[in-house]
Design an enzyme around this catalytic site. Sequence first.
Site, mmCIF file in Angstrom:
data_model
loop_
_atom_site.group_PDB
_atom_site.id
_atom_site.type_symbol
_atom_site.label_atom_id
_atom_site.label_comp_id
_atom_site.label_asym_id
_atom_site.label_seq_id
_atom_site.Cartn_x
_atom_site.Cartn_y
_atom_site.Cartn_z
ATOM 1 N N CYS A 162 1.180 -0.900 0.368
ATOM 2 C CA CYS A 162 0.171 0.309 0.341
ATOM 3 C C CYS A 162 0.858 1.237 -0.156
ATOM 4 O O CYS A 162 1.947 1.270 -0.450
ATOM 5 C CB CYS A 162 -0.843 0.143 1.065
ATOM 6 S SG CYS A 162 -2.028 1.015 1.007
ATOM 7 N N HIS A 207 -3.493 -5.421 0.548
ATOM 8 C CA HIS A 207 -3.489 -5.636 1.796
ATOM 9 C C HIS A 207 -3.315 -7.500 1.257
ATOM 10 O O HIS A 207 -4.201 -7.656 1.825
ATOM 11 C CB HIS A 207 -3.844 -5.043 2.361
ATOM 12 C CG HIS A 207 -3.887 -4.215 3.414
ATOM 13 N ND1 HIS A 207 -2.859 -3.371 4.008
ATOM 14 C CD2 HIS A 207 -3.811 -2.380 2.829
ATOM 15 C CE1 HIS A 207 -3.060 -1.946 4.051
ATOM 16 N NE2 HIS A 207 -3.651 -1.528 3.087
ATOM 17 N N GLU A 224 -1.787 -8.897 3.375
ATOM 18 C CA GLU A 224 -2.214 -9.734 5.551
ATOM 19 C C GLU A 224 -3.178 -9.334 5.606
ATOM 20 O O GLU A 224 -3.582 -10.003 7.270
ATOM 21 C CB GLU A 224 -0.884 -8.983 6.337
ATOM 22 C CG GLU A 224 -1.567 -7.464 6.153
ATOM 23 C CD GLU A 224 -1.616 -6.341 5.394
ATOM 24 O OE1 GLU A 224 -1.672 -4.992 5.393
ATOM 25 O OE2 GLU A 224 -0.881 -6.972 3.938
ATOM 26 N N GLY A 233 -0.604 -12.585 38.885
ATOM 27 C CA GLY A 233 -0.677 -13.371 38.904
ATOM 28 C C GLY A 233 -1.610 -14.552 37.553
ATOM 29 O O GLY A 233 -2.256 -14.753 36.931
ATOM 30 N N GLY A 234 -1.545 -12.878 36.599
ATOM 31 C CA GLY A 234 -2.565 -13.040 35.403
ATOM 32 C C GLY A 234 -1.168 -13.313 34.236
ATOM 33 O O GLY A 234 0.442 -14.081 34.532
ATOM 34 N N ASP A 276 0.134 -12.960 31.699
ATOM 35 C CA ASP A 276 1.675 -12.514 31.026
ATOM 36 C C ASP A 276 2.328 -12.100 32.156
ATOM 37 O O ASP A 276 3.873 -12.701 31.904
ATOM 38 C CB ASP A 276 1.646 -10.949 30.546
ATOM 39 C CG ASP A 276 -0.387 -10.923 29.921
ATOM 40 O OD1 ASP A 276 0.594 -11.411 28.689
ATOM 41 O OD2 ASP A 276 -0.868 -9.468 29.317
#
Length: 520
Positions: free
Chosen positions: A84, A175, A177, A229-230, A232
């Site tokens: 693009c 595009h 993708e 505690g999550g 990530d």
Amino acid sequence: MSAIAVIDFGSQFTQLIARQIREMGVYCEIFPSNIDFETVSKFNGFIFSGGPQSVNDNCSEVSEVAHKIIKLNETINTPILGICYGQQLICHYFGAKVRKEFNQEFGKTKIKILKESPIIKDTWDVNSEVDVLMNHADSVETIPQGFTAIASGIINQTIAIIANEQRKIYCTQFHPEVKPTTNGSKLLSNFLDIANCERDWTMKSFIEKQKEKIQNLVGEKKVIAAVSGGVDSSVAAVLTHKAIGKQLNCIFIDTGLLRKSQTTAMLKEIPINYVDKSNLFLSRLKGITDPEEKRKIIGNTFIEVFEEEAKKIGDVDFLMQGTIYSDVVESGHASGNTSTIKSHHNVGGLPEKMNLKLVEPLRYLFKDEVRLLGKEIGLSDEIIFQHPFPGPGLAVRIICEVDEEKVRILQEVDEIYINTMKNYDLYDKIWQAFAVLLPVKTVGVMGDNRTYGYVCALRAVTSSDGMTADAFPFENKDQHSLVFWRFLQDISSIIVNKVSRVNRVVYDLTSKPPATIEWE
């Protein structure tokens, strides 16, 4: 290890390029358009993303690195793919005319394949008509010298694909993708073959590379880790612990803004210090209603507490955070041309004068990749597949001033919502679900008495990476839809009967975009 550099000129689709290339087994990294050339000069190939600019404007600042990459191609033939705006930039560099398109193209359209090329090998046949996604206001009017037209638009005769086979430079106005483009991922795969990329990037290789990076960055210094505690922070902590062992000191801060039963007890292999600062956080949020101000106050307080804990440990130089790529994107740090959607407490909300340096081992991973990494390092499914929880906690799910009573109300609603969802076998079908406490009260009737209570909104979305999302269950019309509607009827009754200060429940149907997943 082979690697592709994506130069991001501000396209909303840039992250999709990186994700698809990684899924093909090649490491891909996104860089802002003002990146120093030396940082990217050793990559196997380059992709110039789309973007909102026009090459007819003054684009010298954003295109300097692109010009140097094209010069590198002239010297050592490093392949380039322009998408693009990337196509327009390359053509402009080679002297072609780029015009403002009178018939601007936004959305699905068709192109016709004119000629064979390695970039479309086993993708589309000559003379075939292909559905693609166009998203441009400018168009290339003339083909640069040395380039050949591979495809053109059927309606507007847009120059859709061009190639300089000798120099291995390829451009698409559409595009590849994005899903509306038929078989676009194969075009990207062909570009990887042209760049002689080995498909050797895996989570195992990423782990080893990140461990080495962490070791080189930290040396013999101590690190404190923000563990919530999550998924990530848990994955980041275990990965960092594998790299530096006892140099890592994990700290769990109770902000007073957590879920009712949130805990880090599942991380058995890592010692964790528990610090209760709930009164401090709640006192600083008193009187605050603006969501950006909430996030920045929480971010500042969060780091302040960590600096205090670091002093107790002694000789700490680094703070580890579970920042992931969607945090970076929404905070506007991935590209110099991307606007800020919201500050994340572990990115844009950080104080400018921090006394600790950052370790962010997951910074360029998408959420689905973080979960794959968690599997690879041996974390339980209970940790890996839990729903995302925002760093600022319930503060950004209370759409008004935060106080202890409102936190307690929302904790009760949230616990009922999530536990009942698990009982209905819906939790694992949903990317993220949570409750929001609204800043309004409504009249209701319970028994023979008038009530005047809070309204809570329920949210449940499907997604793969958090960059886009659909309200559950509208993306998938299957048996889960009927179950979910029965669930909503039941859960609304349970909530208003068990949580005395709530008398009305609504459901959020909005997708992302235009909304974000979280309300604040």
